[in-house]
Design a protein around this motif. Structure first.
Motif, PDB file in Angstrom:
ATOM      1  N   ILE A 299       5.070   7.400  24.138  1.00 48.02           N
ATOM      2  CA  ILE A 299       3.748   7.940  23.814  1.00 48.02           C
ATOM      3  C   ILE A 299       2.897   8.105  25.074  1.00 48.02           C
ATOM      4  N   THR A 300       2.936   7.127  25.960  1.00 50.97           N
ATOM      5  CA  THR A 300       2.130   7.245  27.175  1.00 50.97           C
ATOM      6  C   THR A 300       2.703   8.313  28.105  1.00 50.97           C
ATOM      7  N   GLY A 301       3.918   8.743  27.835  1.00 53.16           N
ATOM      8  CA  GLY A 301       4.468   9.848  28.625  1.00 53.16           C
ATOM      9  C   GLY A 301       3.865  11.185  28.241  1.00 53.16           C
ATOM     10  N   VAL A 302       3.353  11.282  27.006  1.00 61.09           N
ATOM     11  CA  VAL A 302       2.805  12.571  26.552  1.00 61.09           C
ATOM     12  C   VAL A 302       1.581  12.996  27.374  1.00 61.09           C
ATOM     13  N   PRO A 303       0.578  12.113  27.557  1.00 57.11           N
ATOM     14  CA  PRO A 303      -0.543  12.540  28.419  1.00 57.11           C
ATOM     15  C   PRO A 303      -0.126  12.779  29.870  1.00 57.11           C
ATOM     16  N   ILE A 304       0.969  12.169  30.291  1.00 62.32           N
ATOM     17  CA  ILE A 304       1.450  12.446  31.653  1.00 62.32           C
ATOM     18  C   ILE A 304       1.816  13.926  31.774  1.00 62.32           C
ATOM     19  N   ILE A 305       2.439  14.463  30.718  1.00 63.73           N
ATOM     20  CA  ILE A 305       2.796  15.895  30.754  1.00 63.73           C
ATOM     21  C   ILE A 305       1.537  16.733  30.908  1.00 63.73           C
ATOM     22  N   TRP A 306       0.531  16.421  30.099  1.00 65.90           N
ATOM     23  CA  TRP A 306      -0.710  17.206  30.148  1.00 65.90           C
ATOM     24  C   TRP A 306      -1.403  17.068  31.508  1.00 65.90           C
ATOM     25  N   MET A 307      -1.474  15.846  31.999  1.00 66.45           N
ATOM     26  CA  MET A 307      -2.176  15.623  33.265  1.00 66.45           C
ATOM     27  C   MET A 307      -1.434  16.265  34.439  1.00 66.45           C
ATOM     28  N   LEU A 308      -0.115  16.230  34.370  1.00 67.70           N
ATOM     29  CA  LEU A 308       0.655  16.850  35.454  1.00 67.70           C
ATOM     30  C   LEU A 308       0.383  18.346  35.490  1.00 67.70           C
ATOM     31  N   TYR A 309       0.402  18.961  34.303  1.00 64.12           N
ATOM     32  CA  TYR A 309       0.146  20.405  34.266  1.00 64.12           C
ATOM     33  C   TYR A 309      -1.297  20.717  34.658  1.00 64.12           C
ATOM     34  N   ALA A 310      -2.219  19.902  34.193  1.00 66.09           N
ATOM     35  CA  ALA A 310      -3.624  20.148  34.565  1.00 66.09           C
ATOM     36  C   ALA A 310      -3.806  20.004  36.075  1.00 66.09           C
ATOM     37  N   SER A 311      -3.122  19.032  36.664  1.00 66.84           N
ATOM     38  CA  SER A 311      -3.221  18.851  38.111  1.00 66.84           C
ATOM     39  C   SER A 311      -2.692  20.078  38.844  1.00 66.84           C
ATOM     40  N   GLY A 312      -1.529  20.545  38.431  1.00 70.31           N
ATOM     41  CA  GLY A 312      -0.919  21.686  39.102  1.00 70.31           C
ATOM     42  C   GLY A 312      -1.732  22.959  38.942  1.00 70.31           C
ATOM     43  N   ILE A 313      -2.206  23.171  37.720  1.00 64.63           N
ATOM     44  CA  ILE A 313      -2.931  24.421  37.458  1.00 64.63           C
ATOM     45  C   ILE A 313      -4.259  24.459  38.211  1.00 64.63           C
ATOM     46  N   THR A 314      -4.973  23.340  38.231  1.00 60.67           N
ATOM     47  CA  THR A 314      -6.241  23.337  38.984  1.00 60.67           C
ATOM     48  C   THR A 314      -5.973  23.499  40.483  1.00 60.67           C
ATOM     49  N   GLY A 315      -4.818  23.028  40.927  1.00 60.24           N
ATOM     50  CA  GLY A 315      -4.484  23.208  42.342  1.00 60.24           C
ATOM     51  C   GLY A 315      -4.307  24.667  42.703  1.00 60.24           C
ATOM     52  N   TYR A 316      -3.714  25.415  41.786  1.00 64.94           N
ATOM     53  CA  TYR A 316      -3.514  26.838  42.091  1.00 64.94           C
ATOM     54  C   TYR A 316      -4.834  27.593  42.175  1.00 64.94           C
ATOM     55  N   TRP A 317      -5.863  27.135  41.483  1.00 70.02           N
ATOM     56  CA  TRP A 317      -7.160  27.818  41.536  1.00 70.02           C
ATOM     57  C   TRP A 317      -7.750  27.769  42.952  1.00 70.02           C
ATOM     58  N   LEU A 318      -7.483  26.630  43.625  1.00 74.87           N
ATOM     59  CA  LEU A 318      -8.229  26.371  44.865  1.00 74.87           C
ATOM     60  C   LEU A 318      -7.868  27.308  46.011  1.00 74.87           C
ATOM     61  N   VAL A 319      -6.648  27.835  45.973  1.00 77.08           N
ATOM     62  CA  VAL A 319      -6.237  28.725  47.071  1.00 77.08           C
ATOM     63  C   VAL A 319      -7.088  29.996  47.063  1.00 77.08           C
ATOM     64  N   TRP A 320      -7.550  30.355  45.902  1.00 75.80           N
ATOM     65  CA  TRP A 320      -8.366  31.537  45.657  1.00 75.80           C
ATOM     66  C   TRP A 320      -7.735  32.820  46.207  1.00 75.80           C
ATOM     67  N   ASP A 321      -6.446  32.935  45.901  1.00 74.62           N
ATOM     68  CA  ASP A 321      -5.754  34.197  46.161  1.00 74.62           C
ATOM     69  C   ASP A 321      -5.564  34.926  44.830  1.00 74.62           C
ATOM     70  N   LYS A 322      -4.728  35.952  44.826  1.00 75.10           N
ATOM     71  CA  LYS A 322      -4.571  36.729  43.580  1.00 75.10           C
ATOM     72  C   LYS A 322      -3.976  35.875  42.466  1.00 75.10           C
ATOM     73  N   LEU A 323      -3.042  35.005  42.838  1.00 81.02           N
ATOM     74  CA  LEU A 323      -2.470  34.132  41.819  1.00 81.02           C
ATOM     75  C   LEU A 323      -3.557  33.218  41.250  1.00 81.02           C
ATOM     76  N   ALA A 324      -4.390  32.692  42.148  1.00 86.99           N
ATOM     77  CA  ALA A 324      -5.483  31.823  41.703  1.00 86.99           C
ATOM     78  C   ALA A 324      -6.398  32.574  40.752  1.00 86.99           C
ATOM     79  N   GLN A 325      -6.678  33.823  41.085  1.00 87.29           N
ATOM     80  CA  GLN A 325      -7.542  34.639  40.229  1.00 87.29           C
ATOM     81  C   GLN A 325      -6.912  34.807  38.848  1.00 87.29           C
ATOM     82  N   TYR A 326      -5.614  35.107  38.825  1.00 88.64           N
ATOM     83  CA  TYR A 326      -4.919  35.272  37.546  1.00 88.64           C
ATOM     84  C   TYR A 326      -4.951  33.963  36.746  1.00 88.64           C
ATOM     85  N   VAL A 327      -4.621  32.857  37.439  1.00 90.11           N
ATOM     86  CA  VAL A 327      -4.586  31.558  36.768  1.00 90.11           C
ATOM     87  C   VAL A 327      -5.975  31.193  36.242  1.00 90.11           C
TER      88      VAL A 327
END
Lengths: 541, 167
Positions: free
Chosen positions: A128-156
């Motif tokens: 059960i505690t592994g389930v929020p790990i999945i969400w947090m890992l994805y949230a961490s990665g996705i917010t990281g892509y925003w920061l580059v502020w390139d075209k991929l960041a814009q799409y994301v």
């Protein structure tokens, strides 16, 4: 009263069996390359932690040079990538590729635990505690892509905010921040930076909670494996450095972007499905993961029980329990010992490792009811001894080989001369001594799970250390080692198991008759010797 | 197998795996819209007038209220819906009555719609009604635009500009 010998957790669906066969096929391939000690499949959790630290350290380095303003973010990342390619560029690649590898490790880890049926019963907490790990890992990665502020960041950013806006929890639609040039403020961008720091910290916290109930959790991979991973990252970072995809331009559609398919595989769905359908998919998947441990068939053997008359609080079972289900508490029965052991039923998976660790678990006793300090109600030590004698009685010829087989390994099944146990570490070494010294068998095979995939985590390790006289209770020195073999093989390795078993049986048959049938020691002598080795004097009947 | 051969094998497998991971981290490329198309986004947040005017409470009504809540004016919070239409090349492609947001219905109405259109010239027209009237519109705007491939045209509504804004 008595449960069947076979472990009910072996009743697998076809899908699970197919998944297990696939994973074990890959594991055996990795075994050939890495060996059982370095096999990455055996260190998935530890690799997850290791990759997290790589991502954290590389992220801290990048943050030093990163400009958190929306105007300068892209340029600062470009400077990090190109002006100091040998340091910042490599660190950026480390940051991205280690993050991607975390997803790979996570997916394989989840699939493997599911395939091995290691998510039910007392293991529900880690699942059960592994389930929020999945969400947090994805949230961490996705917010990281925003920061580059390139075209991929814009799409994301646009797709993420469109998805979030479907939820009725935000006042102003977030997507309006990315409508047109000038929409995005420095303040909002700084909030994203904060999120990319805060979410991984939450992730780390949940990873810590995830392993709280595990005894001796592996949070560091073997050094050699860690070095291999680092070298691999260096080579790939130099060969294919992580790059930006051109500056974001809100007046244009970020079309033809190179998606990170580990973090963003569902993003194209937003163009095909409604946002509600995407959320339904995510919510349904999460819900399914959450309820999985409680779905039938229900498989719960009764937890271990303590018999204080045979427990002196030596703590060997506490040391050996792979699930921290046994602990020491102050003595309650007035006997002259400081402590006694207590079983936490909610953590106990009934593996029996504690039974094999207890110095009172000696089958040489002549009492009518063979008792021990800690025992399994569904497979008590006395029954284990009876089954050993029954199995041995069916053996004949020149190669009488008795098998103690783990219910989760290749040796499980109704083969003649087999005693099936939940875990081979449940078999006290004295029972092997008993089988050979009483001439019940000419040889004994201890057949457990594959070394890299012990169903009860530490059963293989504890057995090997007990046989090597490195861990209590020791296998007595008088047991001829040529009459004992260990075969660590998963259920899909029955061919190798049969081959090694036949080879051992042949070797046993070739032993001199004098050794093949040693004279059984007098029972009193055996009891005394066992007591001297293992059992506190007060407890010897 | 010698130790060096084993290490080389381990490194080889690891690097191959990581190379595959690196490759999948930005490939294959994804095209969210077809070639020679563009996107028009109709997005705004706009609050219509409140559904009823403020009313002065009678002395009897005020007396019934706790002392700290005796405001002479009672102003209903709920706003009306915002009605909007969007025409593209003479066809009405979006028509909606947007309710106010918020639990009490006192927040602005929100719109966020995405239209994928071929690149090239287009005639667009927007109409909005944010008052209780049932006929006619309070705000109307039409325009001819030429969209390049991959262009992102935004139609917003600005209270300051007293109407639709094309960005």
């Amino acid at each position: 009263m008595m449960a069947p010998t076979g472990d009910p957790s072996k009743r697998n669906s076809r899908a699970r069996s197919a998944l297990r066969a696939t994973i074990e096929y890959l594991e055996r391939g990795a075994d050939r390359v890495f060996g059982p000690n370095l096999n990455p499949f055996a260190h998935l959790g530890a690799l997850g932690f290791f990759l997290f630290w790589i991502v954290a350290v590389s992220g801290i380095y990048l943050f030093i040079f990163f400009d958190t303003g929306v105007v300068d973010a892209y340029d600062s990342v470009e400077a990090i990538t190109h002006a100091q390619w040998f340091a910042g560029g490599v660190m950026r690649s480390f940051h991205r590729y280690a993050s991607d590898l975390m997803v790979v490790v996570l997916v394989v880890h989840v699939a493997r635990e599911f395939a091995l049926d290691r998510y039910r019963g007392a293991r529900w907490f880690s699942w059960i505690t592994g389930v929020p790990i999945i969400w947090m890992l994805y949230a961490s990665g996705i917010t990281g892509y925003w920061l580059v502020w390139d075209k991929l960041a814009q799409y994301v950013a646009i797709v993420s905010s469109e998805l979030l806006d479907w939820l009725p929890i935000f006042g102003e639609p977030i997507a309006r921040n990315f409508l047109a040039p000038g929409s995005l403020s420095d303040r909002f961008f700084t909030l994203l930076v904060f999120m990319h720091i805060a979410i991984p910290l939450i992730l780390l916290f949940i990873m810590w909670v995830h392993i709280l109930r595990i005894s001796r959790p592996k949070v560091n991979p073997p050094r050699a494996l860690a070095i291999i991973v680092l070298l691999g990252l260096v080579v790939v970072s130099l060969w294919k450095p992580a790059l930006s995809q051109g500056p974001a331009d809100l007046s244009k559609v970020p079309n033809g972007v190179g998606l990170d398919w580990f973090y963003l595989p569902l993003y194209p769905l937003v163009d095909l499905w409604s946002r509600g359908a995407v959320w339904a998919l995510l919510g349904g998947f999460t819900l399914m993961l959450i309820i999985l441990p409680w779905l039938p068939p229900f498989r719960r053997a009764r937890p271990a029980v303590v018999d204080l008359a045979y427990c002196n609080g030596c703590a060997r079972c506490v040391e050996d329990c792979p699930y921290e289900a046994v602990r020491l508490v102050p003595r309650t029965d007035g006997r002259p010992f400081d402590q006694q052991v207590q079983v936490n039923a909610s953590l106990c998976v009934s593996c029996g490792v504690c039974v094999g660790a207890c110095p009172s678990s000696t089958p040489f006793r002549r009492t009518t009811d063979l008792k021990t300090g800690i025992d399994l109600p569904d497979l008590p030590l006395q029954t284990l001894r009876e089954r050993t004698e029954e199995a041995a009685a069916g053996l004949s010829g020149q190669e009488r080989v008795l098998i103690f087989a783990c219910a989760h390994g290749a040796g499980s099944g109704r083969r003649q001369g087999t005693v099936e146990v939940p875990c081979v570490a449940m078999v006290p070494p004295s029972l092997i001594d008993y089988a050979i010294s009483r001439n019940l068998a000419d040889g004994v095979v201890v057949a457990g799970c594959a070394e890299r995939a012990c169903y009860n985590r530490l059963g293989v390790a504890w057995s090997e250390q007990r046989f090597a006289r490195q861990r209590n209770p020791y296998l007595r020195a008088r047991v001829p080692r040529e009459r004992l073999a260990t075969i660590w093989a998963s259920p899909t390795e029955k061919g190798r198991f049969a081959h090694e078993l036949a080879a051992f049986a042949s070797a046993v048959a070739s032993l001199p008759p004098s050794q093949r049938s040693p004279e059984a020691p007098p029972e009193d002598a055996a009891v005394e010797a066992t007591a001297a080795d293992d059992t506190p004097e007060e407890l010897v009947p | 197998m010698t130790a060096w051969a084993r290490i080389a094998g381990q490194l080889g497998v690891t690097i191959a795996l990581m190379a595959a991971v690196a490759q999948l981290s930005d490939w294959p490329r994804y095209h969210q819209i077809a070639a020679n198309t563009a996107i028009i986004r109709l997005s705004f947040t706009h609050g219509s007038n409140r559904q009823a005017e403020c009313r002065r409470r009678t002395p009897e009504e005020l007396a019934k209220l706790p002392p700290n809540m005796r405001k002479p004016l009672e102003c209903p919070r709920r706003r009306g819906a915002v009605y909007v239409e969007f025409d593209l090349d003479g066809q009405t492609v979006y028509r909606a009555s947007l309710p106010p947001s918020g639990i009490s219905g006192d927040g602005p109405a929100r719109a966020y719609q995405r239209f994928v259109v071929p690149a090239g010239p287009h005639a667009i027209a927007m109409r909005m009604r944010d008052t209780p009237r049932t006929e006619g519109f309070d705000y109307v705007k039409s325009s001819d635009v030429v969209l390049a491939a991959d262009a992102n045209l935004v139609i917003d509504f600005s209270t300051d500009a007293q109407g639709f804004v094309i960005r």
